[in-house]
Design an enzyme around this catalytic site. Sequence first.
Site, PDB file in Angstrom:
ATOM      1  CG  HIS A 297      -0.411   0.415   2.841  1.00  0.00           C
ATOM      2  ND1 HIS A 297      -0.088   0.956   2.961  1.00  0.00           N
ATOM      3  CD2 HIS A 297      -0.816  -0.766   3.245  1.00  0.00           C
ATOM      4  CE1 HIS A 297       0.098   1.499   4.282  1.00  0.00           C
ATOM      5  NE2 HIS A 297       0.338  -0.460   4.191  1.00  0.00           N
ATOM      6  CG  ASP A 309       2.650   0.111   8.306  1.00  0.00           C
ATOM      7  OD1 ASP A 309       2.278  -0.020   7.215  1.00  0.00           O
ATOM      8  OD2 ASP A 309       2.062   0.616   8.824  1.00  0.00           O
ATOM      9  CD  GLU A 343      -3.247  -1.743   5.212  1.00  0.00           C
ATOM     10  OE1 GLU A 343      -3.758  -2.545   6.182  1.00  0.00           O
ATOM     11  OE2 GLU A 343      -2.913  -0.504   5.886  1.00  0.00           O
ATOM     12  CD  GLU A 344      -1.213   2.255   7.498  1.00  0.00           C
ATOM     13  OE1 GLU A 344      -2.593   1.490   8.056  1.00  0.00           O
ATOM     14  OE2 GLU A 344      -0.071   1.699   7.131  1.00  0.00           O
ATOM     15  CG  HIS A 441       0.244   3.050  12.135  1.00  0.00           C
ATOM     16  ND1 HIS A 441      -0.697   1.645  13.279  1.00  0.00           N
ATOM     17  CD2 HIS A 441       0.733   2.223  10.636  1.00  0.00           C
ATOM     18  CE1 HIS A 441      -1.205   0.714  11.424  1.00  0.00           C
ATOM     19  NE2 HIS A 441      -0.775   1.240  11.151  1.00  0.00           N
TER      20      HIS A 441
HETATM   21 ZN   LIG Z   1       0.736  -1.075   6.397  1.00  0.00          ZN
END
Ligand SMILES: [Zn+2]
Length: 482
Positions: A297, A309, A343-344, A441
């Site tokens: 993503h 991420d 996605e998040e 995150h």
């Molecule tokens: Zn991710």
Amino acid sequence: MKPSVLCVCLAAACSAPPPPAAEPAAPPPLEARASDFEFRRAEVEAIVAASLADDGVFRSLERLIEVAPSRLAGSPGYDRAVEWALSEMRDAGLANLRTEPCLAPHWQRGDVERLARVEGEGGASVGEYAIAALGGSVGTPPGGIEAEVVRVAGRAELEALGDRARGAFLFFDEAMDPREIDPFAAYGRAVWQRSRGAAEAARAGALGALVRSMTLRRDDFPHTGAMRYEPDLPQVPAVALSTLAAEDLARRLAAGERVRLRLELSCRTLADAPSANVIGELVGREKPEEIVLVGAHLDAWDVGVGAHDDGAGCAEAIAAVRLLKTMGLQPRRTLRVVLYANEENGLAGARAYAADHREELARHVLALESDRGGFSPRGFDTNAGPEGFARLSAMAALLEPIGSARVQPGDGGADISTLGPSGVPLVGLVPDGARYFDVHHAGRDTLEQVAPRELQLATGAIAALLWLVADDPQTFPRNPAR
Ligand SMILES: [Zn+2]
């Protein structure tokens, strides 16, 4: 298996009476399957060696972080990330480059994010805690809201809470369980506090939710993430507390202190914003209509730069296909790179892809996702049935020299999850997970946390598996459609 043993087995099988017609043939044992791919060993070794000789995947990630360090759905940074993806795919020589639109939730953090401990009602601040609003949270009125704190550590305490949290902040303080060997399992058990904390706080009559960050690390970095409200309950603000902040609060409450806090947030949700998935292909030489998808993503939370991420996954997906192309390895089937939007905080890109490609999903042979950080690969997880699981295990066995041979049951990943109901086998790259939740995150998710060599190993593992699946004369076994 030694040849002499093999001969004995074959001879025994030949002299055995044929099985009754009604009985389905038993699948061959896994060992036999592993040998199916032995002739591919030299190719896999060459792919891994080429990946280790080329740090282009890290340089690609560097460029993403430079042009789009902040790229949450709806932000100008996301549009710059789309430009990065198109440019990287073009440089990699991918064909059929395109963006495919979707509409994504548009949440903004805003400038004000403050949680102060105050002395008495309307009192002066006597200290501040490190917090990050959870994605999707409502803000507070200017000047903030004030209340005392009530702590719950786990679902049982939440259920036994009664009226105690009415008019208070409800503090969710169940830590990720360090005894879990797989940190993803510990995350999975604790993350309800983040996703449902605001709704549970509202149900209990609380004014807001404070959630201990989803990490095993003790530090002052709050970890944000998605949360959702329930339609019939008031929308109260929700924030993540750093683990040090959570421990300070817990210590004060345990000592019998009445802790009063003032929370001020300026985050807000705007109208849904146009967003897009980015797609490029290495077209197959024999069955171009059959697709092996590799996804990651492109959006990221706004508190770090999303290097692990999922910048790492995006860079790996493009680099893996570029590697095969550079080596002249054009597989039988088409390799399709899909970098997903949102996605998040919504999965809008994943839903749009499944809907827009509905007619084509029967020809999606397999989907592979990398979204667990750019760490050394350890293997794969998959939702494939027994036959697919054995086949994947046999393929992954060739990655044993780089420690990436383990195959375990799992769901593959969030972005490709929308393909599962159509019967597409889903596979996730599983890297070493020990440090992922240190950065996940949070402001710690920076380029400095990524080791180029680990990215290169992961790229080699992805490229090898894509090659094995997409060039296999046999089609990977499909799952039953749901
Ligand atoms: Zn991710």
